[in-house]
Design an enzyme around this catalytic site. Structure first.
Site, PDB file in Angstrom:
ATOM      1  N   ASP A  67       0.674  -1.316  -0.023  1.00 52.29           N
ATOM      2  CA  ASP A  67       0.123   0.184   0.756  1.00 52.29           C
ATOM      3  C   ASP A  67       0.860   1.000  -0.065  1.00 52.29           C
ATOM      4  O   ASP A  67       2.338   1.306   0.450  1.00 52.29           O
ATOM      5  CB  ASP A  67      -0.671   0.079   0.915  1.00 52.29           C
ATOM      6  CG  ASP A  67      -0.186  -0.624   2.293  1.00 52.29           C
ATOM      7  OD1 ASP A  67       0.564  -0.394   2.967  1.00 52.29           O
ATOM      8  OD2 ASP A  67      -1.281  -1.162   2.681  1.00 52.29           O
ATOM      9  N   ASN A 136      -7.352  -3.508  14.516  1.00 52.64           N
ATOM     10  CA  ASN A 136      -8.871  -4.338  14.831  1.00 52.64           C
ATOM     11  C   ASN A 136      -9.286  -5.153  13.107  1.00 52.64           C
ATOM     12  O   ASN A 136     -10.216  -5.500  12.424  1.00 52.64           O
ATOM     13  CB  ASN A 136      -9.557  -2.879  13.915  1.00 52.64           C
ATOM     14  CG  ASN A 136      -9.130  -2.244  12.642  1.00 52.64           C
ATOM     15  OD1 ASN A 136      -7.994  -2.857  11.646  1.00 52.64           O
ATOM     16  ND2 ASN A 136     -10.194  -0.945  12.240  1.00 52.64           N
ATOM     17  N   HIS A 138      -7.075  -5.469  10.212  1.00 51.51           N
ATOM     18  CA  HIS A 138      -7.202  -5.144   9.096  1.00 51.51           C
ATOM     19  C   HIS A 138      -5.140  -5.279   8.502  1.00 51.51           C
ATOM     20  O   HIS A 138      -4.136  -5.939   9.192  1.00 51.51           O
ATOM     21  CB  HIS A 138      -6.925  -3.441   8.588  1.00 51.51           C
ATOM     22  CG  HIS A 138      -6.033  -3.108   9.081  1.00 51.51           C
ATOM     23  ND1 HIS A 138      -6.177  -1.537  10.395  1.00 51.51           N
ATOM     24  CD2 HIS A 138      -4.877  -2.459   8.788  1.00 51.51           C
ATOM     25  CE1 HIS A 138      -5.166  -1.339  10.831  1.00 51.51           C
ATOM     26  NE2 HIS A 138      -4.054  -1.833   9.491  1.00 51.51           N
ATOM     27  N   GLU A 143      -9.483  -2.095   5.606  1.00 54.50           N
ATOM     28  CA  GLU A 143     -10.331  -2.630   7.373  1.00 54.50           C
ATOM     29  C   GLU A 143     -11.135  -3.463   6.807  1.00 54.50           C
ATOM     30  O   GLU A 143     -12.474  -3.987   6.686  1.00 54.50           O
ATOM     31  CB  GLU A 143     -10.913  -0.971   7.176  1.00 54.50           C
ATOM     32  CG  GLU A 143      -9.785  -0.294   6.645  1.00 54.50           C
ATOM     33  CD  GLU A 143      -8.900   0.136   8.270  1.00 54.50           C
ATOM     34  OE1 GLU A 143      -8.937  -0.207   9.157  1.00 54.50           O
ATOM     35  OE2 GLU A 143      -8.252   1.307   8.521  1.00 54.50           O
TER      36      GLU A 143
END
Length: 241
Positions: A67, A136, A138, A143
């Site tokens: 990313d 979380n 990810h 996400e």
């Protein structure tokens, strides 16, 4: 899933680097999928150390990163290209013409994502993908709620991810609010995946991705369905498994 329990962060980094170095030794022209963030730094440091000792040769290796922030140039200190250059590219004999990161300056999201997805295919796909794990669940910037069938795409970062990364910027206002990321489908097409996890604050989510249901609300849970995943986690992260 294969889980390797490490004693601490240093041991986790060394064990993960062992897997990556074995891939490079077995296939000198391997395509490595790489990750940024604080967790992989120790792994990169170990790879650099072995390179300096003459144990590793990266001259034929191709790298593709997960990313990049939208709006940041390669020379911006918080860009992921800059991170990779600081921690790995500039310290080993990688050919920079074969070190790829999504183009954060391409504001046409469709163009940027299509070109990066085509690039991954053109280099032959990823032989080994290194992943970190978000609090979380990810992976990359996929996400909670991300569709499992997504390929490379643009994402608006969640408040929890912004909170986790804001320490790297002088102010929240300076931090990009969006990024390009390999999608979960792209990640799952890697031949081998290595997930590294460190610290007690990741223990609960690690348990969920290993033992919980495979659901988009926990993106990394999809890794249960891959046929070659190794999780390397330190003792603190493993306290519930």
């Amino acid at each position: 899933m294969r889980v390797i329990k490490a004693a601490d962060y240093k041991d986790m980094s060394r064990k993960a680097a062992n897997i990556i170095s074995a891939q490079v030794i077995m296939k000198p022209n391997a395509v490595l999928g790489l990750a940024t963030g604080s967790t992989p730094i120790g792994t990169y440091e170990q790879l650099v150390e072995w390179y300096k000792k003459g144990d590793l040769d990266f001259s034929q290796v191709t790298t593709v990163n997960l990313d990049e922030y939208i709006g940041l140039s390669h020379d911006h200190e918080q860009s992921y290209y800059y991170f990779m250059n600081k921690h790995l590219y500039s310290k080993v004999n990688l050919d920079l013409s074969r070190c790829y990161v999504p183009n954060g300056l391409e504001m046409n999201a469709s163009k940027a994502c299509t070109e990066y997805e085509q690039l991954v295919k053109r280099v032959g796909g990823v032989d080994l993908q290194l992943l970190g794990l978000g609090h979380n669940g990810h992976i990359g910037f996929n996400e909670p709620g991300s569709a499992f069938e997504m390929t490379t795409h643009a994402v608006t970062l969640t408040s929890s991810t912004l909170d986790a990364n804001k320490r790297f910027f002088e102010s929240v206002d300076e931090m990009p609010k969006a990024a390009y990321t390999m999608g979960i489908k792209t990640i799952m097409q890697a031949k081998k995946i290595v997930l590294i996890v460190s610290s007690a604050d990741k223990a609960e989510i690690l348990k969920r991705i290993i033992e919980g249901p495979v659901i988009p609300e926990v993106p990394a849970s999809i890794l249960q369905l891959h046929n070659d995943v190794t999780i390397v986690a330190d003792a603190a992260a493993c306290k519930y498994i």
